[in-house]
Design a protein around this motif. Structure first.
Motif, PDB file in Angstrom:
ATOM      1  N   ALA A 165       0.843  -1.196   0.000  1.00 27.26           N
ATOM      2  CA  ALA A 165       0.000   0.000   0.000  1.00 27.26           C
ATOM      3  C   ALA A 165       0.880   1.248   0.000  1.00 27.26           C
ATOM      4  O   ALA A 165       2.067   1.197   0.345  1.00 27.26           O
ATOM      5  CB  ALA A 165      -0.913  -0.010   1.222  1.00 27.26           C
ATOM      6  N   SER A 166       0.293   2.361  -0.387  1.00 27.26           N
ATOM      7  CA  SER A 166       1.051   3.604  -0.433  1.00 27.26           C
ATOM      8  C   SER A 166       0.141   4.779  -0.099  1.00 27.26           C
ATOM      9  O   SER A 166      -1.084   4.706  -0.231  1.00 27.26           O
ATOM     10  CB  SER A 166       1.692   3.806  -1.814  1.00 27.26           C
ATOM     11  OG  SER A 166       0.696   3.881  -2.818  1.00 27.26           O
ATOM     12  N   ILE A 167       0.773   5.860   0.338  1.00 20.05           N
ATOM     13  CA  ILE A 167       0.078   7.106   0.630  1.00 20.05           C
ATOM     14  C   ILE A 167       0.539   8.149  -0.385  1.00 20.05           C
ATOM     15  O   ILE A 167       1.739   8.395  -0.523  1.00 20.05           O
ATOM     16  CB  ILE A 167       0.376   7.585   2.054  1.00 20.05           C
ATOM     17  CG1 ILE A 167      -0.234   6.620   3.079  1.00 20.05           C
ATOM     18  CG2 ILE A 167      -0.162   9.003   2.278  1.00 20.05           C
ATOM     19  CD1 ILE A 167       0.149   6.936   4.515  1.00 20.05           C
ATOM     20  N   VAL A 168      -0.407   8.724  -1.104  1.00 21.65           N
ATOM     21  CA  VAL A 168      -0.124   9.815  -2.028  1.00 21.65           C
ATOM     22  C   VAL A 168      -0.346  11.122  -1.267  1.00 21.65           C
ATOM     23  O   VAL A 168      -1.438  11.356  -0.739  1.00 21.65           O
ATOM     24  CB  VAL A 168      -1.023   9.749  -3.272  1.00 21.65           C
ATOM     25  CG1 VAL A 168      -0.712  10.914  -4.216  1.00 21.65           C
ATOM     26  CG2 VAL A 168      -0.844   8.415  -3.989  1.00 21.65           C
ATOM     27  N   ARG A 169       0.676  11.953  -1.200  1.00 20.10           N
ATOM     28  CA  ARG A 169       0.628  13.162  -0.367  1.00 20.10           C
ATOM     29  C   ARG A 169       1.304  14.319  -1.105  1.00 20.10           C
ATOM     30  O   ARG A 169       2.319  14.130  -1.783  1.00 20.10           O
ATOM     31  CB  ARG A 169       1.328  12.899   0.964  1.00 20.10           C
ATOM     32  CG  ARG A 169       1.489  14.112   1.869  1.00 20.10           C
ATOM     33  CD  ARG A 169       2.141  13.713   3.185  1.00 20.10           C
ATOM     34  NE  ARG A 169       1.292  12.808   3.955  1.00 20.10           N
ATOM     35  CZ  ARG A 169       1.663  12.228   5.100  1.00 20.10           C
ATOM     36  NH1 ARG A 169       2.876  12.439   5.584  1.00 20.10           N
ATOM     37  NH2 ARG A 169       0.839  11.420   5.741  1.00 20.10           N
ATOM     38  N   VAL A 170       0.742  15.509  -0.959  1.00 21.07           N
ATOM     39  CA  VAL A 170       1.352  16.711  -1.517  1.00 21.07           C
ATOM     40  C   VAL A 170       2.309  17.292  -0.477  1.00 21.07           C
ATOM     41  O   VAL A 170       1.898  17.622   0.641  1.00 21.07           O
ATOM     42  CB  VAL A 170       0.291  17.749  -1.909  1.00 21.07           C
ATOM     43  CG1 VAL A 170       0.967  19.031  -2.407  1.00 21.07           C
ATOM     44  CG2 VAL A 170      -0.636  17.184  -2.982  1.00 21.07           C
ATOM     45  N   VAL A 171       3.585  17.376  -0.829  1.00 21.26           N
ATOM     46  CA  VAL A 171       4.619  17.907   0.063  1.00 21.26           C
ATOM     47  C   VAL A 171       5.276  19.098  -0.623  1.00 21.26           C
ATOM     48  O   VAL A 171       5.887  18.953  -1.682  1.00 21.26           O
ATOM     49  CB  VAL A 171       5.680  16.833   0.387  1.00 21.26           C
ATOM     50  CG1 VAL A 171       6.747  17.395   1.322  1.00 21.26           C
ATOM     51  CG2 VAL A 171       5.022  15.599   1.001  1.00 21.26           C
ATOM     52  N   ASP A 172       5.133  20.279  -0.021  1.00 23.34           N
ATOM     53  CA  ASP A 172       5.704  21.508  -0.585  1.00 23.34           C
ATOM     54  C   ASP A 172       5.279  21.705  -2.045  1.00 23.34           C
ATOM     55  O   ASP A 172       6.092  22.068  -2.911  1.00 23.34           O
ATOM     56  CB  ASP A 172       7.233  21.491  -0.482  1.00 23.34           C
ATOM     57  CG  ASP A 172       7.701  21.462   0.968  1.00 23.34           C
ATOM     58  OD1 ASP A 172       7.003  22.024   1.832  1.00 23.34           O
ATOM     59  OD2 ASP A 172       8.761  20.859   1.242  1.00 23.34           O
ATOM     60  N   GLY A 173       4.000  21.441  -2.310  1.00 25.63           N
ATOM     61  CA  GLY A 173       3.468  21.639  -3.649  1.00 25.63           C
ATOM     62  C   GLY A 173       3.768  20.531  -4.630  1.00 25.63           C
ATOM     63  O   GLY A 173       3.346  20.596  -5.787  1.00 25.63           O
ATOM     64  N   GLU A 174       4.468  19.495  -4.187  1.00 24.47           N
ATOM     65  CA  GLU A 174       4.840  18.381  -5.069  1.00 24.47           C
ATOM     66  C   GLU A 174       4.166  17.103  -4.602  1.00 24.47           C
ATOM     67  O   GLU A 174       4.158  16.782  -3.413  1.00 24.47           O
ATOM     68  CB  GLU A 174       6.354  18.196  -5.061  1.00 24.47           C
ATOM     69  CG  GLU A 174       6.851  17.075  -5.974  1.00 24.47           C
ATOM     70  CD  GLU A 174       8.353  16.900  -5.910  1.00 24.47           C
ATOM     71  OE1 GLU A 174       8.870  15.950  -6.520  1.00 24.47           O
ATOM     72  OE2 GLU A 174       9.018  17.725  -5.233  1.00 24.47           O
ATOM     73  N   THR A 175       3.562  16.374  -5.546  1.00 23.93           N
ATOM     74  CA  THR A 175       2.900  15.117  -5.218  1.00 23.93           C
ATOM     75  C   THR A 175       3.937  14.000  -5.075  1.00 23.93           C
ATOM     76  O   THR A 175       4.715  13.748  -5.990  1.00 23.93           O
ATOM     77  CB  THR A 175       1.878  14.736  -6.300  1.00 23.93           C
ATOM     78  OG1 THR A 175       0.892  15.768  -6.405  1.00 23.93           O
ATOM     79  CG2 THR A 175       1.184  13.422  -5.949  1.00 23.93           C
ATOM     80  N   LYS A 176       3.927  13.350  -3.901  1.00 25.66           N
ATOM     81  CA  LYS A 176       4.865  12.264  -3.637  1.00 25.66           C
ATOM     82  C   LYS A 176       4.095  11.028  -3.166  1.00 25.66           C
ATOM     83  O   LYS A 176       2.951  11.123  -2.733  1.00 25.66           O
ATOM     84  CB  LYS A 176       5.894  12.685  -2.582  1.00 25.66           C
ATOM     85  CG  LYS A 176       6.785  13.847  -3.019  1.00 25.66           C
ATOM     86  CD  LYS A 176       7.872  14.137  -1.986  1.00 25.66           C
ATOM     87  CE  LYS A 176       8.777  15.254  -2.463  1.00 25.66           C
ATOM     88  NZ  LYS A 176       9.876  15.534  -1.503  1.00 25.66           N
ATOM     89  N   GLN A 177       4.759   9.873  -3.246  1.00 23.83           N
ATOM     90  CA  GLN A 177       4.137   8.616  -2.866  1.00 23.83           C
ATOM     91  C   GLN A 177       5.059   7.880  -1.894  1.00 23.83           C
ATOM     92  O   GLN A 177       6.257   7.747  -2.139  1.00 23.83           O
ATOM     93  CB  GLN A 177       3.864   7.758  -4.105  1.00 23.83           C
ATOM     94  CG  GLN A 177       2.806   6.692  -3.892  1.00 23.83           C
ATOM     95  CD  GLN A 177       2.143   6.291  -5.205  1.00 23.83           C
ATOM     96  OE1 GLN A 177       2.483   6.802  -6.267  1.00 23.83           O
ATOM     97  NE2 GLN A 177       1.192   5.379  -5.135  1.00 23.83           N
ATOM     98  N   PHE A 178       4.467   7.402  -0.785  1.00 24.21           N
ATOM     99  CA  PHE A 178       5.228   6.746   0.271  1.00 24.21           C
ATOM    100  C   PHE A 178       4.617   5.374   0.576  1.00 24.21           C
ATOM    101  O   PHE A 178       3.395   5.215   0.594  1.00 24.21           O
ATOM    102  CB  PHE A 178       5.213   7.589   1.550  1.00 24.21           C
ATOM    103  CG  PHE A 178       5.735   8.989   1.375  1.00 24.21           C
ATOM    104  CD1 PHE A 178       7.095   9.258   1.474  1.00 24.21           C
ATOM    105  CD2 PHE A 178       4.872  10.041   1.101  1.00 24.21           C
ATOM    106  CE1 PHE A 178       7.576  10.550   1.312  1.00 24.21           C
ATOM    107  CE2 PHE A 178       5.342  11.329   0.946  1.00 24.21           C
ATOM    108  CZ  PHE A 178       6.693  11.590   1.047  1.00 24.21           C
ATOM    109  N   GLY A 179       5.481   4.409   0.846  1.00 24.96           N
ATOM    110  CA  GLY A 179       5.013   3.076   1.185  1.00 24.96           C
ATOM    111  C   GLY A 179       4.511   2.998   2.617  1.00 24.96           C
ATOM    112  O   GLY A 179       4.984   3.714   3.507  1.00 24.96           O
ATOM    113  N   VAL A 180       3.543   2.116   2.845  1.00 22.67           N
ATOM    114  CA  VAL A 180       3.023   1.879   4.193  1.00 22.67           C
ATOM    115  C   VAL A 180       2.719   0.391   4.328  1.00 22.67           C
ATOM    116  O   VAL A 180       2.181  -0.228   3.414  1.00 22.67           O
ATOM    117  CB  VAL A 180       1.766   2.738   4.472  1.00 22.67           C
ATOM    118  CG1 VAL A 180       0.676   2.487   3.443  1.00 22.67           C
ATOM    119  CG2 VAL A 180       1.245   2.492   5.875  1.00 22.67           C
TER     120      VAL A 180
END
Length: 210
Positions: A165-180
């Motif tokens: 699974a992953s979390i899609v998150r906007v960080v400092d205006g940039e869309t990033k994806q992190f594993g969970v």
């Protein structure tokens, strides 16, 4: 020995290798993991959205103090104040706007806004898609974690690849994806996998490969 007989052992070796390799593929996060921290990240101020109920309290003016819903167009109507824009504002911002509107009728009004029945704008909700038992958009709550989200969506399906699974998150205006690692969290009780969520996060739960 026939040609077919000589090829069978090689095929068996490949099949056995696939059996051992596939679980590793389905349990390894595809993205950099978010660290689990004791304290959650600082969430932005709550933004009012359509569907919220707002309690407008006007000091020493009980006739003007009401609880009203935020309409789909993002506006509210209260005594002496029609069609005031509420969606997209913090409660404090709405309170100041209400004071400006009511100041035409009341001397030095003091307004407090309390939000109840919280829904929030879509941009502030936590959305869960994929192999959850009940995929949905969830109103964000302060210090919300992945475990809170899993409880809200009633866990994983039998076909979920939770550790991919992953979390899609906007960080400092940039869309990033992190594993969970949801399998480790939900099925094995590994609290180190219980990461904090933020408003606007999208939790993606893929289907297992086999």
């Amino acid at each position: 020995m026939s040609l077919v007989a000589r090829r069978i052992p090689a095929a068996l070796v490949l099949l056995i290798g696939a059996v051992f390799l596939l679980p590793a593929c389905t349990t390894t996060p595809s993205y950099p993991e978010l660290p689990a921290t004791a304290a959650g990240p600082v969430a932005p101020d709550y933004i009012i959205g359509p569907g919220d109920n707002v309690n407008i309290f006007v000091w020493q003016q009980p006739d003007l103090s009401v609880t009203v819903p935020v309409r789909p167009d993002g506006r509210i109507t209260t005594p002496l104040a029609e069609d005031v824009a509420a969606a997209g504002k913090t409660p404090t911002q709405l309170a100041r706007d209400m004071e400006r509107v009511l100041s035409e009728y009341v001397r030095d009004p003091v307004v407090t806004v309390i939000v109840s029945g919280i829904v929030g704008p879509y941009s502030q909700q936590v959305r869960v898609i994929g192999q959850a038992a009940d995929p949905q958009a969830i109103p964000y709550r302060e210090n919300m974690t992945a475990l809170d989200v899993m409880i809200a969506v009633r866990g994983l399906t039998d076909f979920a690849a939770g550790n991919r699974a992953s979390i899609v998150r906007v960080v400092d205006g940039e869309t990033k994806q992190f594993g969970v690692r949801l399998d480790d969290l939900v099925k094995r009780g590994d609290i180190s996998a219980n990461v904090h969520m933020l408003p606007g996060d999208i939790l993606v739960i893929p289907e297992t490969w086999f």
